[in-house]
Design a protein around this motif. Structure first.
Motif, PDB file in Angstrom:
ATOM      1  N   TRP A  68       0.801  -1.230   0.000  1.00  0.00           N
ATOM      2  CA  TRP A  68       0.000   0.000   0.000  1.00  0.00           C
ATOM      3  C   TRP A  68       0.834   1.281   0.000  1.00  0.00           C
ATOM      4  O   TRP A  68       0.288   2.374  -0.114  1.00  0.00           O
ATOM      5  N   ARG A  69       2.137   1.149   0.098  1.00  0.00           N
ATOM      6  CA  ARG A  69       3.002   2.339   0.029  1.00  0.00           C
ATOM      7  C   ARG A  69       3.049   2.885  -1.398  1.00  0.00           C
ATOM      8  O   ARG A  69       3.279   4.067  -1.615  1.00  0.00           O
ATOM      9  N   TRP A  70       2.813   2.007  -2.393  1.00  0.00           N
ATOM     10  CA  TRP A  70       3.173   2.365  -3.762  1.00  0.00           C
ATOM     11  C   TRP A  70       2.075   2.740  -4.759  1.00  0.00           C
ATOM     12  O   TRP A  70       2.368   3.386  -5.769  1.00  0.00           O
ATOM     13  N   PRO A  71       0.793   2.340  -4.568  1.00  0.00           N
ATOM     14  CA  PRO A  71      -0.199   2.616  -5.628  1.00  0.00           C
ATOM     15  C   PRO A  71      -0.318   4.082  -6.040  1.00  0.00           C
ATOM     16  O   PRO A  71      -0.406   4.376  -7.239  1.00  0.00           O
ATOM     17  N   VAL A  72      -0.303   5.008  -5.078  1.00  0.00           N
ATOM     18  CA  VAL A  72      -0.452   6.422  -5.447  1.00  0.00           C
ATOM     19  C   VAL A  72       0.775   6.896  -6.244  1.00  0.00           C
ATOM     20  O   VAL A  72       0.642   7.581  -7.264  1.00  0.00           O
ATOM     21  N   SER A  73       1.974   6.466  -5.790  1.00  0.00           N
ATOM     22  CA  SER A  73       3.197   6.848  -6.519  1.00  0.00           C
ATOM     23  C   SER A  73       3.171   6.276  -7.932  1.00  0.00           C
ATOM     24  O   SER A  73       3.533   6.946  -8.904  1.00  0.00           O
ATOM     25  N   LEU A  74       2.714   5.030  -8.033  1.00  0.00           N
ATOM     26  CA  LEU A  74       2.627   4.369  -9.335  1.00  0.00           C
ATOM     27  C   LEU A  74       1.618   5.080 -10.230  1.00  0.00           C
ATOM     28  O   LEU A  74       1.840   5.272 -11.429  1.00  0.00           O
ATOM     29  N   TRP A  75       0.508   5.493  -9.628  1.00  0.00           N
ATOM     30  CA  TRP A  75      -0.517   6.218 -10.387  1.00  0.00           C
ATOM     31  C   TRP A  75       0.062   7.532 -10.924  1.00  0.00           C
ATOM     32  O   TRP A  75      -0.211   7.925 -12.049  1.00  0.00           O
ATOM     33  N   LEU A  76       0.845   8.202 -10.120  1.00  0.00           N
ATOM     34  CA  LEU A  76       1.453   9.456 -10.581  1.00  0.00           C
ATOM     35  C   LEU A  76       2.465   9.179 -11.696  1.00  0.00           C
ATOM     36  O   LEU A  76       2.551   9.912 -12.675  1.00  0.00           O
ATOM     37  N   PHE A  77       3.215   8.097 -11.533  1.00  0.00           N
ATOM     38  CA  PHE A  77       4.285   7.777 -12.479  1.00  0.00           C
ATOM     39  C   PHE A  77       3.728   7.376 -13.852  1.00  0.00           C
ATOM     40  O   PHE A  77       4.221   7.855 -14.881  1.00  0.00           O
ATOM     41  N   ILE A  78       2.691   6.524 -13.878  1.00  0.00           N
ATOM     42  CA  ILE A  78       2.207   6.003 -15.176  1.00  0.00           C
ATOM     43  C   ILE A  78       1.449   7.071 -15.982  1.00  0.00           C
ATOM     44  O   ILE A  78       1.904   7.443 -17.078  1.00  0.00           O
ATOM     45  N   PRO A  79       0.333   7.618 -15.484  1.00  0.00           N
ATOM     46  CA  PRO A  79      -0.322   8.670 -16.282  1.00  0.00           C
ATOM     47  C   PRO A  79       0.584   9.894 -16.461  1.00  0.00           C
ATOM     48  O   PRO A  79       0.612  10.496 -17.531  1.00  0.00           O
ATOM     49  N   GLY A  80       1.349  10.237 -15.426  1.00  0.00           N
ATOM     50  CA  GLY A  80       2.266  11.376 -15.539  1.00  0.00           C
ATOM     51  C   GLY A  80       3.295  11.119 -16.630  1.00  0.00           C
ATOM     52  O   GLY A  80       3.610  12.010 -17.428  1.00  0.00           O
ATOM     53  N   GLY A  81       3.806   9.889 -16.676  1.00  0.00           N
ATOM     54  CA  GLY A  81       4.777   9.522 -17.705  1.00  0.00           C
ATOM     55  C   GLY A  81       4.162   9.570 -19.095  1.00  0.00           C
ATOM     56  O   GLY A  81       4.777  10.081 -20.047  1.00  0.00           O
ATOM     57  N   LEU A  82       2.927   9.077 -19.208  1.00  0.00           N
ATOM     58  CA  LEU A  82       2.243   9.097 -20.517  1.00  0.00           C
ATOM     59  C   LEU A  82       2.033  10.527 -21.000  1.00  0.00           C
ATOM     60  O   LEU A  82       2.258  10.839 -22.174  1.00  0.00           O
ATOM     61  N   VAL A  83       1.603  11.381 -20.076  1.00  0.00           N
ATOM     62  CA  VAL A  83       1.389  12.788 -20.441  1.00  0.00           C
ATOM     63  C   VAL A  83       2.726  13.411 -20.863  1.00  0.00           C
ATOM     64  O   VAL A  83       2.810  14.109 -21.876  1.00  0.00           O
ATOM     65  N   GLY A  84       3.770  13.130 -20.104  1.00  0.00           N
ATOM     66  CA  GLY A  84       5.095  13.657 -20.434  1.00  0.00           C
ATOM     67  C   GLY A  84       5.562  13.187 -21.801  1.00  0.00           C
ATOM     68  O   GLY A  84       6.083  13.973 -22.596  1.00  0.00           O
ATOM     69  N   ILE A  85       5.367  11.905 -22.100  1.00  0.00           N
ATOM     70  CA  ILE A  85       5.770  11.353 -23.402  1.00  0.00           C
ATOM     71  C   ILE A  85       4.978  12.027 -24.528  1.00  0.00           C
ATOM     72  O   ILE A  85       5.538  12.442 -25.549  1.00  0.00           O
ATOM     73  N   ALA A  86       3.651  12.163 -24.315  1.00  0.00           N
ATOM     74  CA  ALA A  86       2.808  12.762 -25.366  1.00  0.00           C
ATOM     75  C   ALA A  86       3.234  14.200 -25.664  1.00  0.00           C
ATOM     76  O   ALA A  86       3.301  14.605 -26.831  1.00  0.00           O
ATOM     77  N   PHE A  87       3.535  14.965 -24.623  1.00  0.00           N
ATOM     78  CA  PHE A  87       3.953  16.349 -24.840  1.00  0.00           C
ATOM     79  C   PHE A  87       5.352  16.410 -25.467  1.00  0.00           C
ATOM     80  O   PHE A  87       5.640  17.283 -26.293  1.00  0.00           O
ATOM     81  N   THR A  88       6.225  15.466 -25.074  1.00  0.00           N
ATOM     82  CA  THR A  88       7.584  15.442 -25.636  1.00  0.00           C
ATOM     83  C   THR A  88       7.545  15.112 -27.131  1.00  0.00           C
ATOM     84  O   THR A  88       8.282  15.701 -27.934  1.00  0.00           O
ATOM     85  N   LEU A  89       6.672  14.180 -27.509  1.00  0.00           N
ATOM     86  CA  LEU A  89       6.604  13.756 -28.911  1.00  0.00           C
ATOM     87  C   LEU A  89       6.170  14.876 -29.853  1.00  0.00           C
ATOM     88  O   LEU A  89       6.559  14.898 -31.016  1.00  0.00           O
ATOM     89  N   VAL A  90       5.338  15.797 -29.330  1.00  0.00           N
ATOM     90  CA  VAL A  90       4.925  16.910 -30.200  1.00  0.00           C
ATOM     91  C   VAL A  90       5.825  18.134 -30.002  1.00  0.00           C
ATOM     92  O   VAL A  90       5.635  19.168 -30.633  1.00  0.00           O
ATOM     93  N   GLY A  91       6.796  18.012 -29.107  1.00  0.00           N
ATOM     94  CA  GLY A  91       7.784  19.093 -28.916  1.00  0.00           C
ATOM     95  C   GLY A  91       7.185  20.257 -28.185  1.00  0.00           C
ATOM     96  O   GLY A  91       7.579  21.391 -28.358  1.00  0.00           O
TER      97      GLY A  91
END
Lengths: 91, 193
Positions: A68-91
């Motif tokens: 239970w220490r990790w679900p919130v961190s994981l939630w931030l990492f996965i959608p946050g990472g996807l958003v970061g990748i999407a914005f990086t791909l369009v520059g």
């Protein structure tokens, strides 16, 4: 007298002030029309940091051991990472 | 008298474990929504940037301040009940509810403005995402306020103590989730371009 304090109120007060400050900086970045990849990733980084603070201090997950220490961190990492990748791909 | 702060480790998060399973399901739904928004934006960057700049970022700032502050007030409510202070717990919960009400009022004004301009879900892809995401979150704020109000009523009647306050922690955890989602939603929809 020994008192069990599970959530340090002083720490939570600092967290609240830091989150309010980061929010103001985020707003100002928007107001000054700062766009582009670096501004977007900075703002995203602030948001993920604030999210981690909510999980650690407000939800009290900092003192949890195990699964239970990790679900919130994981939630931030996965959608946050996807958003970061999407914005990086369009520059 | 010396007060020592002892931070203990637990295996389970505060509150009822069932609410945490619910919270994870809710976070997964919002996470999918955020990913869909970001990847859809890739094909319509100019359109997303244009309509995003027409949103009321002042209102979003007020709402972010309101939710962060309400979450902090809920932390204080939990701390009060752990100190066996029922009245303090009620006062902090009421303060959090006031912040929640501010959020609802400001957001409703934003929606009223959009409705007056004839903006709907089918206006364009940006507004489809903006309206669905924010309204989905809006409904969670209402749900969270109902939960906090129910907890406050029970606390007012002396229904919790320093030994038994799972209900307060359960309501608090849900409310923090509502705050957590908005913390990502605010920059994503209003600021990042």
């Amino acid at each position: 007298m020994k008192k069990r304090v599970v959530l340090g109120i002083r720490a939570c007060t600092w967290v609240w002030l830091i989150m309010m400050s980061l929010t103001l900086v985020t707003y100002l970045i928007g107001q000054f029309g700062l766009g582009g990849l670096s501004a977007s990733l900075t703002v995203l980084g602030f948001a993920l940091l604030k999210g981690q603070m909510v999980g650690d201090y407000f939800m009290g997950l900092k003192r949890i051991q195990g699964f239970w220490r990790w679900p919130v961190s994981l939630w931030l990492f996965i959608p946050g990472g996807l958003v970061g990748i999407a914005f990086t791909l369009v520059g | 008298m010396q007060t020592q702060v002892v931070v203990e480790s637990d295996r389970y998060p505060p509150g009822d474990l069932a609410i945490w399973i619910f919270i994870l399901a809710e976070l997964a739904a919002f996470g999918a929504f955020f990913g869909a928004y970001a990847f859809t934006r890739m094909k319509n960057v100019e359109m997303f940037n244009h309509y995003q700049s027409m949103l009321d970022s002042d209102a979003a700032l007020i709402n972010t301040f309101a939710l962060i502050t309400s979450s902090y007030f809920v932390v204080r409510a939990v701390a009060s009940i752990r100190d066996n202070n029922n009245q303090g717990c009620v006062r902090w919960l009421l303060a959090a509810l006031v912040m929640g009400a501010i959020f609802l009022i400001v957001k409703s004004q934003e929606y009223a403005h959009h409705i007056n301009e004839g903006i709907t879900l089918s206006t364009n892809t940006f507004y489809m995402f903006y309206l669905s995401l924010t309204f989905f979150h809006f409904m969670h704020v209402i749900m969270g306020m109902v939960i906090l109000a129910a907890v406050a009523v029970k606390a007012k009647r002396g229904g919790y103590s320093s030994q038994q306050h799972t209900g307060v922690e359960t309501g608090a955890s849900y409310w923090h989730m509502v705050d957590l989602v908005w913390l990502i939603l605010f920059p994503l929809v209003y600021v990042m371009r």
